[in-house]
Design a protein around this motif. Structure first.
Motif, short mmCIF file in Angstrom:
data_model
loop_
_atom_site.label_atom_id
_atom_site.label_comp_id
_atom_site.label_asym_id
_atom_site.label_seq_id
_atom_site.Cartn_x
_atom_site.Cartn_y
_atom_site.Cartn_z
N ILE A 191 0.47 -0.69 -0.05
CA ILE A 191 -0.29 -0.27 0.25
C ILE A 191 0.52 1.18 -0.37
O ILE A 191 0.73 2.05 -0.59
N CYS A 192 1.75 1.38 1.22
CA CYS A 192 3.39 2.22 1.35
C CYS A 192 2.78 2.52 -0.12
O CYS A 192 3.54 3.59 -0.98
N LEU A 193 3.59 1.54 -1.48
CA LEU A 193 4.70 1.42 -2.76
C LEU A 193 3.34 2.39 -4.01
O LEU A 193 3.66 3.64 -4.65
N ILE A 194 1.88 1.98 -3.41
CA ILE A 194 1.31 2.64 -4.48
C ILE A 194 1.02 4.07 -3.86
O ILE A 194 0.71 5.06 -4.72
N VAL A 195 0.50 4.12 -2.76
CA VAL A 195 0.85 5.46 -1.42
C VAL A 195 1.76 7.12 -2.36
O VAL A 195 1.23 8.05 -2.79
N MET A 196 2.83 6.48 -2.69
CA MET A 196 3.88 7.25 -2.72
C MET A 196 3.69 7.39 -4.31
O MET A 196 4.29 8.88 -4.93
N GLY A 201 2.35 11.26 -8.19
CA GLY A 201 2.17 11.89 -9.62
C GLY A 201 1.09 12.60 -9.59
O GLY A 201 0.63 14.01 -10.09
N GLY A 202 0.32 12.80 -8.56
CA GLY A 202 -0.62 14.33 -8.32
C GLY A 202 0.25 15.22 -7.81
O GLY A 202 -0.16 16.55 -9.31
N TRP A 278 6.82 7.17 -12.11
CA TRP A 278 7.70 7.33 -12.21
C TRP A 278 8.61 8.17 -13.08
O TRP A 278 9.49 8.52 -13.20
N ALA A 279 8.19 7.14 -13.98
CA ALA A 279 9.65 7.96 -15.19
C ALA A 279 9.07 9.22 -15.79
O ALA A 279 9.87 10.16 -16.40
N ALA A 280 7.41 9.18 -15.57
CA ALA A 280 6.95 11.16 -15.74
C ALA A 280 7.11 11.39 -14.87
O ALA A 280 8.09 12.98 -15.24
N ALA A 281 7.52 11.53 -13.60
CA ALA A 281 7.68 12.64 -12.57
C ALA A 281 9.78 12.54 -12.81
O ALA A 281 9.77 13.98 -12.66
N GLY A 282 9.85 11.69 -13.10
CA GLY A 282 11.81 11.67 -13.57
C GLY A 282 11.82 13.00 -14.39
O GLY A 282 13.45 13.74 -14.06
N VAL A 283 11.72 12.65 -16.07
CA VAL A 283 11.66 13.16 -16.39
C VAL A 283 10.64 15.09 -16.14
O VAL A 283 11.69 15.87 -16.97
N ALA A 284 10.01 15.21 -15.67
CA ALA A 284 8.93 16.59 -15.64
C ALA A 284 10.01 17.25 -14.76
O ALA A 284 10.32 18.58 -14.50
N PHE A 285 10.05 16.37 -13.40
CA PHE A 285 11.09 17.37 -12.22
C PHE A 285 12.17 17.78 -12.61
O PHE A 285 12.82 19.38 -11.28
#
Length: 479
Positions: A191-196, A201-202, A278-285
């Motif tokens: 659940i922690c993995l999903i919440v993270m 993403g949000g 996480w792929a989207a977050a990495g390139v966006a962040f």
């Protein structure tokens, strides 16, 4: 950002549609599964489907869909396509077929399944291959969490102290019944993995970060070719042979074959969604692949921590630290457990008696403890390749299984052919491989894949498959 949402929608809709295609091809029924017919209170332990789903997710995922996706994002948003279609057409099918085949073969490990359908020689290779791979996973995910825990605690509690603690935990988790430790804490960390992932993403979307649209151009700052390197780098989150060693664990606990689609295919799609985020977050962040690659130079754990802390604040930092410590530990303990069961299948050692579990657990952990004291990084560099090679072999075994049961074997034969090309091409051109030029590696990889497919077609389809109608092959245990 449109590309991101399209890929996310394809993953969700693909699960609702394509997973049912895989289910129909396999043909689950109402027979009594090994969890009920072979209950032993240790490894064959009936558990509820939601609980098994979360355990399966953490078993196959850990930090794989985070670290792999961040590395893959260095090629740009083209990685979205591999995560999406690799998950649906490759990873989901791979995990589902191996898990269901294991249920039909009394919870057998992937090495035994491979031997049944690809021959005794391949069985021996896979036995050694699987155990070595699993022990390496255990070793690699022992020192990392120990070092992180040492950084967060007083100096007196150094890395050696935490390494001892981690190894003691591995012994307990590998040895005791699966529902006593793994069955209780894994759902929480799942659940922690999903919440993270959902939190990150949000925050990326609501924070106004720019997620670039898909392009087939190679955006890797170092110019590293997309083919086949990206397909090796992003394993968990697309397709991973390590999953073939983990699915049999839950195949021994699932109480209904018809829940296999939700558990095996469903967990793979959930992992794909996590990887996509996480792929989207990495390139966006980091505002592009250049900034991401530079940040990864400080370590993947530091990137995870920085993203979580800046996007989610102190709560995010806590979740991130739980993730980078608990998730690799969860990968390692089930790796050791899978290694124990692989050896038990190999040498026909009943694991219900406590002493029999000790006979295998103690040597495995002893070898793992010794290897943590030496530099295994050279060997570990072969993990990514061996991981995808294992997936390739498992898919070919599933193809023979489907053929012998007169099912639509192209469901697995096509991704098996693709992974054959990926695996061969990579080892030919990689630094840890033969370091050949793309002019040689590319056509050779294609030829190898064609030979694998041709061998399958000639041996099974044209030759009608040796022992294709054998009831022992099709139905290895009775209702």
């Amino acid at each position: 950002m449109i590309s991101f949402f399209v890929c996310l929608a394809i993953l969700i809709i693909g699960f609702m549609l394509y997973s049912k295609v895989a289910e129909k091809v396999f043909g689950p029924d109402d027979r009594k599964p090994p969890a009920l017919s072979m209950t032993d209170g240790s490894d064959y332990v009936p558990m509820g489907t939601p609980r098994i789903f979360l355990i399966q997710l953490l078993n196959i995922a850990g930090l794989g869909p985070i670290f792999g996706a961040l590395a893959g994002a260095c090629w740009g948003p083209s990685v979205f396509l591999w995560i999406t279609f690799g998950t649906l057409l490759g990873g989901g099918v791979h995990d589902y077929m191996v898990g269901m085949m294991s249920m039909r073969h009394k919870g057998a490990s992937v090495s035994e399944l491979t031997g049944t359908y690809l021959g005794n020689a391949m069985k021996q290779v896979m036995r050694v291959f699987s155990v070595v791979l699993l022990v390496l996973v255990g070793v690699n995910f022992s020192t990392g969490p120990a070092n992180l825990l040492a950084m967060l605690t007083p100096n007196v509690l150094d890395a050696k102290f935490w390494l001892a603690v981690v190894l003691i935990y591995y012994f307990i988790a590998t040895f005791v019944p699966i529902d006593k430790v793994i069955g209780k804490i894994y759902p929480i960390f799942g659940i922690c993995l999903i919440v993270m992932a959902l939190g990150v993403g949000g925050a990326i979307i609501l924070g106004g970060y720019h997620i670039p649209e898909i392009t087939l151009s190679n955006l890797h700052p170092s110019g590293t070719p997309i083919w086949p390197t990206m397909f090796i780098s992003v394993a968990c989150g697309a397709i991973s042979g390590f999953h073939a060693t983990q699915s049999p664990l839950m195949a021994r606990c699932l109480t209904n074959e018809k829940d296999g689609r939700k558990v095996f295919y469903g967990a793979m799609v959930a992992e794909g969604v996590i990887a996509l985020i996480w792929a989207a977050a990495g390139v966006a962040f980091y505002n592009g692949t250049g900034g991401l690659l530079e940040a990864l130079g400080n370590g993947q754990s530091s990137v995870v921590y920085e993203i979580c802390f800046k996007l989610l604040g102190p709560v995010g930092a806590v979740i991130a630290m739980i993730g980078v410590i608990a998730c690799p530990i969860s990968s390692a303990d089930t790796a050791y457990r899978s290694a124990r069961l692989t050896l038990a299948d190999w040498f026909k050692i009943d694991q219900k008696p406590i002493k029999n579990r000790l006979v295998l657990t103690i040597p495995l952990l002893a070898v793992g403890a010794v290897l943590t004291q030496v530099d295994v990084q050279v060997v570990w560099r072969y993990f990514s390749w061996s991981n995808q090679t294992l997936a390739m072999i498992a898919l070919w075994a599933a193809s023979v299984y489907l053929f012998r049961r007169k099912r639509f074997y192209w469901l697995t034969a096509l991704p098996a052919t693709f992974m054959s090309a990926v695996s061969c091409t990579y080892i030919l051109m990689a630094k840890e491989g033969f370091q050949l030029s793309t002019a040689i590696a590319y056509p050779t990889g294609i030829i190898f894949a064609a030979v694998c497919l041709g061998t399958f077609v000639f041996t099974c389809v044209m030759g009608k498959g040796k022992n294709a109608d054998s009831p022992a092959v099709e139905e290895p245990y009775s209702v």
